[in-house]
Design a protein around this motif. Structure first.
Motif, PDB file in Angstrom:
ATOM      1  N   LEU A  64      -7.122   2.014 -11.269  1.00  0.00           N
ATOM      2  CA  LEU A  64      -7.211   0.657 -11.823  1.00  0.00           C
ATOM      3  C   LEU A  64      -6.046  -0.210 -11.369  1.00  0.00           C
ATOM      4  N   ILE A  65      -4.862   0.389 -11.307  1.00  0.00           N
ATOM      5  CA  ILE A  65      -3.686  -0.365 -10.861  1.00  0.00           C
ATOM      6  C   ILE A  65      -3.829  -0.766  -9.396  1.00  0.00           C
ATOM      7  N   ALA A  66      -4.325   0.144  -8.562  1.00  0.00           N
ATOM      8  CA  ALA A  66      -4.523  -0.180  -7.139  1.00  0.00           C
ATOM      9  C   ALA A  66      -5.530  -1.306  -6.963  1.00  0.00           C
ATOM     10  N   GLN A  67      -6.613  -1.285  -7.734  1.00  0.00           N
ATOM     11  CA  GLN A  67      -7.592  -2.362  -7.655  1.00  0.00           C
ATOM     12  C   GLN A  67      -7.017  -3.673  -8.179  1.00  0.00           C
ATOM     13  N   GLY A  68      -6.205  -3.581  -9.240  1.00  0.00           N
ATOM     14  CA  GLY A  68      -5.579  -4.797  -9.756  1.00  0.00           C
ATOM     15  C   GLY A  68      -4.613  -5.423  -8.770  1.00  0.00           C
ATOM     16  N   LEU A  69      -3.845  -4.602  -8.065  1.00  0.00           N
ATOM     17  CA  LEU A  69      -2.934  -5.143  -7.053  1.00  0.00           C
ATOM     18  C   LEU A  69      -3.692  -5.727  -5.868  1.00  0.00           C
TER      19      LEU A  69
END
Length: 282
Positions: A64-69
């Protein structure tokens, strides 16, 4: 009274029945076999469920963090902010291992691991709060944790591991091999590439490669510490991959460092569980 020969019945009555007992005494005693030591079960059902939940939650959050970035969410950038938070958990794992261990090698490894955590926290904190840093300073704070981590691996790989001739030679020659590799890269590189930043980068890459070798090239580690061997080696391999310039880009450059931190954390959980289980059965 005249002598006479005793009849077979009289011999049976007057002769003491000692022959079987004498034969028993003459037989060698059967040695008592030592009872096998009770096997210490580390992977209990509760620990396996906890281990799996930690891995699933960490990987899901990392995705989720990778997609958010990738979607340029402001509260997630820069990536060093996320790694700073995850390093806090790993540093807590080193401190927990230090206070739960009784083995000398494990304590030395925990102390070196705590030093690695402090240097990594300082590295990610500087990248998060000071956006424009000198390249030499960035190279130093990237290389120093890798070198300290190599010493950590050397201590942890000796813990509860039978030291054979190959292990002794490997650990003893490790600093020499690292120095020769760095010197070879220095002398065979062009003159304009012999900068301080490049030298420190070569030292960091060499330390990561030796960190993988110290676990994966020793059969004794695979036999006695299978889980730490896989996890610590995989963490160093991922660190090596995303430290090479322009090799990994995009979302993978955000996700793989978090997977490396997960491998560190899970390996520490396994070591802590092993120490607690051994102390419970001793």
């Amino acid at each position: 009274m005249p002598e006479r020969i005793a009849t077979p019945i009289e011999q049976a009555i007057h002769t003491p029945m000692l022959a079987p007992e004498l034969e028993t005494l003459k037989q060698p005693e059967t040695p008592i076999k030592a009872l096998p030591e009770k096997e210490v079960i580390i992977w209990t059902p509760r620990f396996m469920v906890t281990f799996a939940l930690l891995a699933v939650i960490w990987l899901s959050a990392g995705s989720l963090i990778a997609q958010g970035l990738q979607n340029h969410l402001p509260f997630l950038s820069p990536n060093s902010k996320i790694l700073l938070v995850e390093t806090v958990f790993v540093f807590g794992g080193w401190i927990t291992l230090l206070f739960t261990s009784r083995n000398t090698w494990l304590r030395l490894g925990s102390i070196c691991g705590g030093a690695w955590g402090i240097l990594s926290l300082l590295n990610f904190a500087l990248r998060t709060f000071i956006p424009h840093l000198d390249d030499a300073l960035i190279a130093y704070f990237t290389t120093a944790p890798s070198i300290v981590l190599l010493g950590t691996y050397a201590c942890l790989s000796i813990h509860r591991t039978p030291i054979k001739r190959w292990d002794s030679y490997f650990v003893a020659l490790l600093p020499l091999v690292g120095a020769l590799v760095v010197l070879g890269l220095y002398f065979f590189s062009p003159l304009d590439a012999r900068s301080l930043e490049n030298i420190e980068s070569w030292m960091g890459i060499t330390a990561r490669c030796l960190g993988i070798a110290i676990w994966w090239l020793r059969p004794s580690c695979w036999k006695t510490q299978t889980s730490p061997t896989i996890l610590f080696g995989l963490a160093s391999l991922l660190s090596l991959l995303f430290s090479i310039p322009r090799l990994i880009t995009g979302a993978d450059s955000v996700f793989l460092p978090q997977v490396a931190m997960l491998c560190f954390f899970l390996a520490l959980c396994r070591l802590i569980q092993g120490e607690l289980r051994h102390q419970k059965h001793t």
